[in-house]
Design an enzyme around this catalytic site. Sequence first.
Site, mmCIF file in Angstrom:
data_model
loop_
_atom_site.group_PDB
_atom_site.id
_atom_site.type_symbol
_atom_site.label_atom_id
_atom_site.label_comp_id
_atom_site.label_asym_id
_atom_site.label_seq_id
_atom_site.Cartn_x
_atom_site.Cartn_y
_atom_site.Cartn_z
ATOM 1 N N ARG A 107 36.787 18.773 -23.607
ATOM 2 C CA ARG A 107 36.251 19.298 -22.351
ATOM 3 C C ARG A 107 35.217 18.339 -21.782
ATOM 4 N NH1 ARG A 107 33.676 25.327 -21.800
ATOM 5 N NH2 ARG A 107 31.989 24.516 -23.089
ATOM 6 N N HIS A 111 36.516 22.428 -15.589
ATOM 7 C CA HIS A 111 37.094 23.052 -14.389
ATOM 8 C C HIS A 111 38.571 23.361 -14.514
ATOM 9 C CE1 HIS A 111 33.295 21.734 -12.841
ATOM 10 N NE2 HIS A 111 33.488 22.444 -11.749
ATOM 11 N N GLY A 179 35.930 13.166 -16.650
ATOM 12 C CA GLY A 179 36.885 13.087 -17.759
ATOM 13 C C GLY A 179 38.215 13.716 -17.410
ATOM 14 N N LEU A 472 49.051 18.145 -11.260
ATOM 15 C CA LEU A 472 48.449 18.391 -12.578
ATOM 16 C C LEU A 472 47.019 18.920 -12.496
ATOM 17 C CD1 LEU A 472 48.668 18.203 -15.665
ATOM 18 C CD2 LEU A 472 47.834 15.852 -15.490
ATOM 19 N N TYR A 474 45.782 20.785 -10.438
ATOM 20 C CA TYR A 474 45.790 22.208 -10.063
ATOM 21 C C TYR A 474 46.628 22.947 -11.100
ATOM 22 C CZ TYR A 474 44.044 20.627 -5.474
ATOM 23 O OH TYR A 474 43.308 20.072 -4.456
HETATM 24 C C1 LIG Z 1 35.977 24.316 -7.692
HETATM 25 C C2 LIG Z 1 37.027 23.290 -8.002
HETATM 26 C C3 LIG Z 1 37.298 22.293 -7.084
HETATM 27 C C4 LIG Z 1 38.267 21.310 -7.357
HETATM 28 N N1 LIG Z 1 38.522 20.326 -6.437
HETATM 29 C C5 LIG Z 1 39.416 19.369 -6.724
HETATM 30 C C6 LIG Z 1 39.663 18.298 -5.816
HETATM 31 O O1 LIG Z 1 39.070 18.233 -4.748
HETATM 32 N N2 LIG Z 1 40.573 17.355 -6.160
HETATM 33 C C7 LIG Z 1 41.229 17.391 -7.356
HETATM 34 O O2 LIG Z 1 42.009 16.472 -7.660
HETATM 35 N N3 LIG Z 1 41.035 18.402 -8.224
HETATM 36 C C8 LIG Z 1 40.142 19.372 -7.939
HETATM 37 N N4 LIG Z 1 39.928 20.375 -8.848
HETATM 38 C C9 LIG Z 1 40.674 20.371 -10.111
HETATM 39 C C10 LIG Z 1 40.001 19.466 -11.119
HETATM 40 O O3 LIG Z 1 40.131 18.117 -10.736
HETATM 41 C C11 LIG Z 1 40.643 19.649 -12.481
HETATM 42 O O4 LIG Z 1 40.438 20.965 -12.910
HETATM 43 C C12 LIG Z 1 40.093 18.670 -13.500
HETATM 44 O O5 LIG Z 1 40.929 18.656 -14.626
HETATM 45 C C13 LIG Z 1 38.685 19.008 -13.890
HETATM 46 O O6 LIG Z 1 38.151 18.092 -14.792
HETATM 47 P P1 LIG Z 1 36.970 18.610 -15.761
HETATM 48 O O7 LIG Z 1 36.581 17.487 -16.631
HETATM 49 O O8 LIG Z 1 35.933 19.278 -14.933
HETATM 50 O O9 LIG Z 1 37.728 19.721 -16.448
HETATM 51 P P2 LIG Z 1 37.995 20.091 -18.073
HETATM 52 O O10 LIG Z 1 38.363 21.543 -18.047
HETATM 53 O O11 LIG Z 1 36.883 19.669 -18.923
HETATM 54 O O12 LIG Z 1 39.267 19.218 -18.408
HETATM 55 C C14 LIG Z 1 40.499 19.333 -17.725
HETATM 56 C C15 LIG Z 1 41.610 18.685 -18.542
HETATM 57 O O13 LIG Z 1 41.284 17.339 -18.851
HETATM 58 C C16 LIG Z 1 41.141 17.168 -20.268
HETATM 59 N N5 LIG Z 1 39.968 16.335 -20.522
HETATM 60 C C17 LIG Z 1 38.703 16.592 -20.106
HETATM 61 N N6 LIG Z 1 37.883 15.622 -20.506
HETATM 62 C C18 LIG Z 1 38.623 14.733 -21.185
HETATM 63 C C19 LIG Z 1 38.318 13.513 -21.857
HETATM 64 N N7 LIG Z 1 37.068 13.052 -21.898
HETATM 65 N N8 LIG Z 1 39.312 12.861 -22.479
HETATM 66 C C20 LIG Z 1 40.576 13.343 -22.460
HETATM 67 N N9 LIG Z 1 40.914 14.483 -21.831
HETATM 68 C C21 LIG Z 1 39.955 15.180 -21.202
HETATM 69 C C22 LIG Z 1 40.980 18.564 -20.802
HETATM 70 O O14 LIG Z 1 41.362 18.641 -22.160
HETATM 71 C C23 LIG Z 1 41.855 19.360 -19.882
HETATM 72 O O15 LIG Z 1 43.200 19.186 -20.228
HETATM 73 C C24 LIG Z 1 38.978 21.367 -8.578
HETATM 74 C C25 LIG Z 1 38.691 22.379 -9.497
HETATM 75 C C26 LIG Z 1 37.745 23.335 -9.223
HETATM 76 C C27 LIG Z 1 37.488 24.434 -10.233
#
Ligand SMILES: Cc1cc2nc3c(=O)[nH]c(=O)nc-3n(C[C@H](O)[C@H](O)[C@H](O)COP(=O)(O)OP(=O)(O)OC[C@H]3O[C@@H](n4cnc5c(N)ncnc54)[C@H](O)[C@@H]3O)c2cc1C
Length: 534
Positions: A107, A111, A179, A472, A474
Amino acid sequence: MKTMKKLSSFLITILAIFLSLQHSTSSYSSFDNFLTCLQNHIPQSSSVIFTPTNPSFSSLLLNHTANRRYTTPTTPKPLAIITPQNPSHVQVAIICAKPYGIQIRIRSGGHDYEGVSYVSQVPFVVLDMFIFRSIEIDIANETAWVGAGATLGELYYSIANKSDVYAFPGGVCHTLGTGGHISGGGYGNLMRKYGLSVDNVIDANLVDVNGKILDRKSMGEDLFWAIRGGGAASFGVVLSWKIKLVPVPPKVTVFNVKKSLEQGATDVVYKWQSVANQLHEDLFIRVMPMVVNGTQEGTKTVLVSFIGQFLGQIDRLLPLVNESFPELGLQKSDCIEMPWVNSTLFWVFGPNQNPIEVLLTKLKPPTLFFKSRSDYVKEPIPKSGIESIWKLMIEGGDNVWMQWNPYGGKMHEISPSETPFPHRAGNLFLIQYYASWVKEDIDVGHHYMEFSKKFYAFMAQYVSKFPREAFLNYRDIDIGANPSGVTNMMVAKIYGSKYFKENFERLVKVKTMVDPDNFFKHEQSIPPSRHRLF
Ligand SMILES: Cc1cc2nc3c(=O)[nH]c(=O)nc-3n(C[C@H](O)[C@H](O)[C@H](O)COP(=O)(O)OP(=O)(O)OC[C@H]3O[C@@H](n4cnc5c(N)ncnc54)[C@H](O)[C@@H]3O)c2cc1C
Ligand SMILES: *[C@@H]1O[C@H](CO)[C@@H](O)[C@H](O)[C@H]1NC(C)=O
Ligand SMILES: *[C@@H]1O[C@H](CO)[C@@H](O)[C@H](O)[C@H]1NC(C)=O
Ligand SMILES: *[C@@H]1O[C@H](CO)[C@@H](O)[C@H](O)[C@H]1NC(C)=O
Ligand SMILES: *[C@@H]1O[C@H](CO)[C@@H](O)[C@H](O)[C@H]1NC(C)=O
Ligand SMILES: *[C@@H]1O[C@H](CO)[C@@H](O)[C@H](O)[C@H]1NC(C)=O
Ligand SMILES: *[C@@H]1O[C@H](CO)[C@@H](O)[C@H](O)[C@H]1NC(C)=O
């Protein structure tokens, strides 16, 4: 041949069930062994390992959790949360987890729409990367190194702290973790000019399944290709990205023109479909229809926002829109000029002038339950179709909205095989569906989840087919998913072809090469090829 395939798929399933049974019966002793291994290799491990008895455990779990749907009492909790403080902690976590069959969920910003980064149905631990948030901006070289746990807001703020004429093409929400966001594509309002986040990544540090720290050179071009849009969580743990900074003018222009159905929103949306992807690449206009209260007490209607960003000033923008999209009726009074970094807040909060320090605010424990999905549109939706869409949205009720994100420009120039993200030329726009609710009530949740299904089924006639493509980032578990501890290739092909189209095969090849025993897995991960196992 077919029977062989069926047989081997059957054998895999049996093997997987056997393995998962083994895990569940012996999980606690395995877990104790795992913990001991960690403690032996991590000095001061009490500040790195948090088990459920630790008073900080719940707050730590909730702090990087965006969707309240995955916070209920029945949501499985991790056996531990590990918060690595340096790369060696990540290496140790992987090396200790492997022999004891402990599943790791990675994580960064939390998101993930379906909670894949912090929920599993088999015994698991969360590797929470939020401490990896260093950011080094190198303006002279137009590059930056950014830690996987840094948020987009921290990145945008740090760029602006060094220069007002550089930016990074990424998403709109400032609490997203780089990430997950970058490894899933990274989609935002600079995409028509500069493409996605993954189109602007030039190096990365990753810990692989053997606990080795790799960079672009040592991981090789295949693995480097895979983690830029294929979802890094199938391949390793990203520590940091090296990104390219892109030039922006000192002032950009933003606007939000709202049109009700009575003001002819349908006609303007209809026209938008064929012009938004043809506009000058400096201009990005997102359509956002949402359900709102009607003028008569108790009624609902749809209000459409046309939210725009122009990489230039008002005097150049107005004639451009007047010429190519006069139906929008954009006026000078609708437009606000501001530095690019301020515009990143405009996209989240609208025209209220927030100090840019707001970009540094952290994700709060979630208040919203939500369900989101995606679609790609290749032919304009007829007016009658748009009208039916409004009707259906109104049935869905409060807090139902969509984002229509225009293609064109750079998105059409990049080959679909350049990165695992395949949705390039040939698309008019990407739809994001969204429905949220705040009431912890089975009936309310059921209403929105059923509505989401119905809406998605209705939209099938207007969107991409064979496969019905999906984005992906989304993440949508309803387009196909494996059980938490099993990865069946047949099922993986279903979601894999939607997310990656032809690139799925190359992702499988890379996976087979770097993680043949499928250590890094989740419900929608890339499986290794089964031929390797027999
Ligand atoms: C309010 C909101 C707005 C959003 N707006 C956009 C947008 O404008 N454009 C867009 O493209 N997307 C958008 N998203 C989607 C977002 O990009 C994805 O949910 C993304 O995966 C979030 O990354 P995270 O690190 O916050 O999430 P996490 O839940 O931490 O990770 C998401 C995925 O990536 C993996 N992962 C995380 N960190 C790593 C790492 N260090 N190494 C390997 N794998 C890892 C996790 O295991 C999981 O599979 C939005 C989401 C939300 C909730
Ligand atoms: C959770 O986040 C809050 C606010 O950022 C912070 O004060 C708190 O220390 C965090 N909890 C843990 C356990 O890190
Ligand atoms: C640009 O990067 C190169 C190679 O990483 C480095 O040697 C050089 O010092 C950098 N230039 C500046 C001006 O920082
Ligand atoms: C912004 O930059 C200044 C100096 O360039 C530095 O002192 C300050 O700490 C920076 N702010 C942040 C939040 O990084
Ligand atoms: C919409 O109307 C309902 C009553 O029908 C009211 O409770 C609610 O506050 C209204 N919402 C807004 C945003 O005005
Ligand atoms: C828009 O263009 C028309 C001609 O095509 C012109 O008459 C009109 O003045 C222009 N309006 C603005 C606001 O530039
Ligand atoms: C942009 O942000 C800065 C720093 O917070 C602020 O001083 C300025 O007023 C903002 N400008 C606009 C146009 O929003």
